[in-house]
Scaffold this active site. Structure first.
Site, PDB file in Angstrom:
ATOM      1  N   ASP A 411       0.817  -1.203   0.000  1.00 52.17           N
ATOM      2  CA  ASP A 411       0.000   0.000   0.000  1.00 52.17           C
ATOM      3  C   ASP A 411       0.857   1.263   0.000  1.00 52.17           C
ATOM      4  OD1 ASP A 411      -2.654   1.329   0.440  1.00 52.17           O
ATOM      5  OD2 ASP A 411      -1.667   1.959   2.294  1.00 52.17           O
ATOM      6  N   GLU A 464       1.101  -0.559  -5.130  1.00 57.81           N
ATOM      7  CA  GLU A 464       0.153   0.509  -5.376  1.00 57.81           C
ATOM      8  C   GLU A 464       0.977   1.783  -5.476  1.00 57.81           C
ATOM      9  OE1 GLU A 464      -3.512   3.094  -3.556  1.00 57.81           O
ATOM     10  OE2 GLU A 464      -1.846   2.415  -2.344  1.00 57.81           O
TER      11      GLU A 464
END
Length: 736
Positions: A411, A464
């Protein structure tokens, strides 16, 4: 064993005074070496025994069945000297409320952490850090108990306390410092599985703080925050899956992902209950993988798991760590890979967790300009500190090896890579070269990826990363970050911008659907329609679409057909597979009632779900859609400029050169006699998927027979076919 009272002639224990400063530091929890004071030690006139047992009525030392009372010298310290010339095997008899119990003395044991462990920790290279730090059941010298270890290099002292001392920190067990490593350790005999504990840390300024174990592998259920002693008893049954997952790299394999927020997918179910439903559901839909939003322990459910306090513990909301293993095992046995969100970019400021853990900036950067995350009110890790980097690298390895996770979606990578991320001039400091790149974070990500791939063949890491950072999926050996895949945020943003417009306006934004092919092979991409796109304020996928209910569903179907045909892997968030109209909320999860046969509009939602199933089925069957996903020669435009018609047509090729034709039509009009140029030497084309088919809720305009190729040039090709383009639909054709 019932101890015997020392017979006449044996000298009773004599007091052995403790040095006053040592005594004060011990009692305040600020002594670095309690084992030098407590336990048994040779002195000139025998062996001195000392025990720290606050609230005990009495303490006796038991040697060869002989029980000798120690003198209470105040503040819970008991001591005495026996006329012995060597330290014997002994136990302690401690009396509380008139009831004695016999126990081993924690302070008679040597350190249980080996020199190699300490060396690797000091070097920041302990790839199995979870085996060294935290709470571990073990047997030492024939005595079973739990070893507690924690990294707190700036602490004056550390005590372990918990339900075994009624959470009275003054009754906790002092730990010893293992030198320059910054590790504190104590072995507590008789301490078993299920004990709840925390570390009472004396900060450099003398104040104290009670902290959960950063390496805890099990925690209490939030909002409770204690760590729990645990040991895995799970026996895996996924050997076939684990042996086979490395045979085909994901880049050249069918790879479609169903993203799940596990606590709300079927709210109220445990890991084991989910194992009875989730694998069957995903198998039925044909997804190759499931991706869990973060499952590491987190205090606030509304963070969806993205503010982690227990990096080594699966959330207790759904069960135990072994229960989570049961779920992963069930998915593997169903042929489904398991990906998990991993959050090494930041951590929350809770005063019982990582923030200023030992009273100093330890896990976070010492410079406040680099420690505070500007967007989320959290703290950023100090990637330049090798112990912190080790904590995170080992954590990535831990999930892959202990829980058989097949991939980590990392993330917020962009927030890690840039020193000026969400910061204004003056709020950040350039790197040593004067640039904005966080060189420490780059080195950490490279080390993490290289380590995970080296140790776990078949595992994939996914970034990401929302910027144009060069080489996110390039190997570390070539200077890249080393990820296997990267979320294509540009494709997601551009294609959703296009698809939300009224069809009459789409021709002015045609390039938003074609621009992704300019850079499609610069990285290895995943096409994500994730939770971020369907939450509060963003609307669910079907609700983004213009027009009436029929047009909205038709546009979703056409869009999904475009997505599954586009180079890259696919990810779809739960609820979107059946065109849920409401935004997702972690409070209630998907609107499963839309699929209840008693609901009048159920066929509308079932039709979209049936299409998703068919997309996955045909996609897996057609190598042209995935075999050359990262090879530019595997794609060719037929028409990228039919803006007035809202049409996109392209060809995908498999490794043998067999083509698959995709025609995407984003207008509500039916176009008869629409000519499409096609590759030569294909006499006829067979429709293999049509998102307008009646069984999906479409108008039913489809070609039931092969379409013959004609020697009429079109789109720069010498041969073509003539199609009737259904309204708001994607059609796939392959050689008949």
């Amino acid at each position: 064993m019932t101890a015997r009272i020392a017979p006449a002639g044996v000298r009773p224990a004599a007091s052995a005074p403790m040095d006053a400063p040592d005594r004060a530091r011990l009692l305040s929890g600020a002594h670095h070496d309690p084992h030098a004071l407590l336990g048994a030690h040779l002195v000139p006139d025998g062996v001195v025994f000392r025990a720290l047992r606050p609230f005990a009525q009495s303490v006796a030392v038991v040697v060869d069945g002989l029980r000798t009372e120690l003198e209470n010298t105040g503040d819970g310290i008991f001591s005495g000297v026996l006329p012995l010339d060597a330290i014997p095997a002994y136990t302690l008899s401690v009396t509380y409320d008139g009831t004695p119990f016999e126990t081993q003395d924690p302070y008679r044991f040597l350190p249980t952490l080996g020199e190699l462990d300490l060396h690797l920790i000091s070097e920041g290279r302990h790839e199995e850090l979870w085996r060294a730090l935290g709470a571990h059941l073990m047997t030492v010298d024939g005595v079973s108990g739990t070893r507690f270890t924690v990294w707190a290099p700036n602490a004056q002292g550390v005590r372990v306390c918990g339900d075994f001392c009624h959470w009275d920190t003054n009754a906790g067990f002092p730990m010893r410092s293992l030198g320059s490593s910054g590790i504190w350790e104590v072995f507590l005999p008789g301490m078993g599985e299920g004990a709840r504990y925390k570390f009472d840390i004396t900060r450099p300024d003398g104040t104290r703080t009670l902290r959960a174990d950063p390496m805890a592998r099990r925690t209490e259920t939030p909002p409770a925050t204690a760590s729990i002693v645990t040991e895995s008893h799970y026996e895996w049954n996924d050997a076939e899956w684990m042996a086979g997952r490395a045979k085909c790299p994901v880049h050249v394999a069918p790879f479609s992902v169903y993203e799940v927020h596990l606590p709300s997918w079927r709210a109220g179910l445990t890991y084991r209950q989910l194992a009875e439903q989730l694998p069957a559901y995903i198998s039925d839909l044909g997804f190759s993988h499931v991706q869990f939003m973060p499952l590491a322990e987190h205090p606030f459910g509304g963070s969806w798991g993205y503010q982690v306090t227990g990096f080594y513990a699966p959330t207790a909301r759904l069960g135990t760590p072994d229960d989570f293993k049961y779920l992963v095992d069930a998915l593997h046995r169903a042929g489904i890979g398991v990906l998990m969100d991993w959050v090494p970019a930041h951590f929350p400021r809770d005063d019982w967790a990582l923030a200023e853990f030992d009273g100093t900036a330890l896990y976070e950067h010492a410079d406040p300009r680099r420690a505070a995350h500007p967007d989320w009110g959290t703290l950023e890790f100090d990637y330049g500190r090798h112990e912190v980097r080790n904590f995170l690298v080992a954590n990535a390895v831990y999930w892959c090896e202990e829980f058989h996770i097949d991939g980590l979606r990392v993330d917020a990578v962009a927030s890690m890579l840039y020193l000026d991320y969400s910061r204004e001039p003056g709020q950040w400091v350039p790197n040593e070269h004067g640039g904005r790149e966080d060189l420490d974070a780059v080195a950490f990500l490279q080390e993490m990826n290289a380590t995970v791939y080296r140790r776990n063949p078949g595992v994939v890491t996914i970034a990401e990363e929302s910027t144009a950072w060069d080489g996110v999926t390039r190997p570390t050996s070539d200077g890249g970050l080393g990820f296997g895949l990267k979320w294509n945020m540009g494709w997601m943003h551009d294609s959703l911008e296009y698809i939300q417009r009224e069809p009459i306006h789409r021709k002015y934004h045609h390039n938003e659907m074609t621009f992704s092919m300019v850079y499609a092979y610069s990285e290895n991409y995943v096409l994500p329609i994730s939770h971020d796109e369907v939450v509060h304020g963003k609307r669910a996928l079907v609700s983004k679409m213009p027009g009436d209910w029929w047009q909205q569903r038709a546009t979703v179907r056409a869009y999904l057909g475009f997505m599954w045909a586009h180079p890259g892997k696919q990810l779809l968030f739960m609820g979107q597979e059946f065109a849920q109209g409401a935004e997702w909320s972690e409070a209630h999860g998907p609107d499963w009632w839309l699929l209840d046969p008693a609901y009048p509009a159920e066929p509308d939602h079932r039709g979209v779900r049936d299409l998703v199933r068919e997309l996955n089925t045909v996609h897996r069957r057609e190598p042209a859609l995935w075999q050359r996903d990262t090879d530019p020669s595997g794609f060719s435009w037929i028409t990228a400029d039919a803006a007035d018609d809202n049409v996109f047509a392209f060809v995908r090729y498999d490794a043998d050169g067999t083509p698959l034709l995709a025609v995407c039509h984003f207008s509500p009009a039916v176009r008869h006699g629409y000519r499409i140029g096609v590759p030569e030497d294909i006499p006829a084309w067979q429709e293999i998927l049509n998102t307008d088919h009646a069984r999906y809720g479409g108008s039913g305009i489809h070609a039931s027979h092969p379409v013959k190729t004609e020697s009429e040039p079109s789109h720069g090709r010498p041969t073509s076919i003539e199609l009737t383009l259904p309204p708001l639909a994607t059609v796939w054709l392959r050689p008949a």
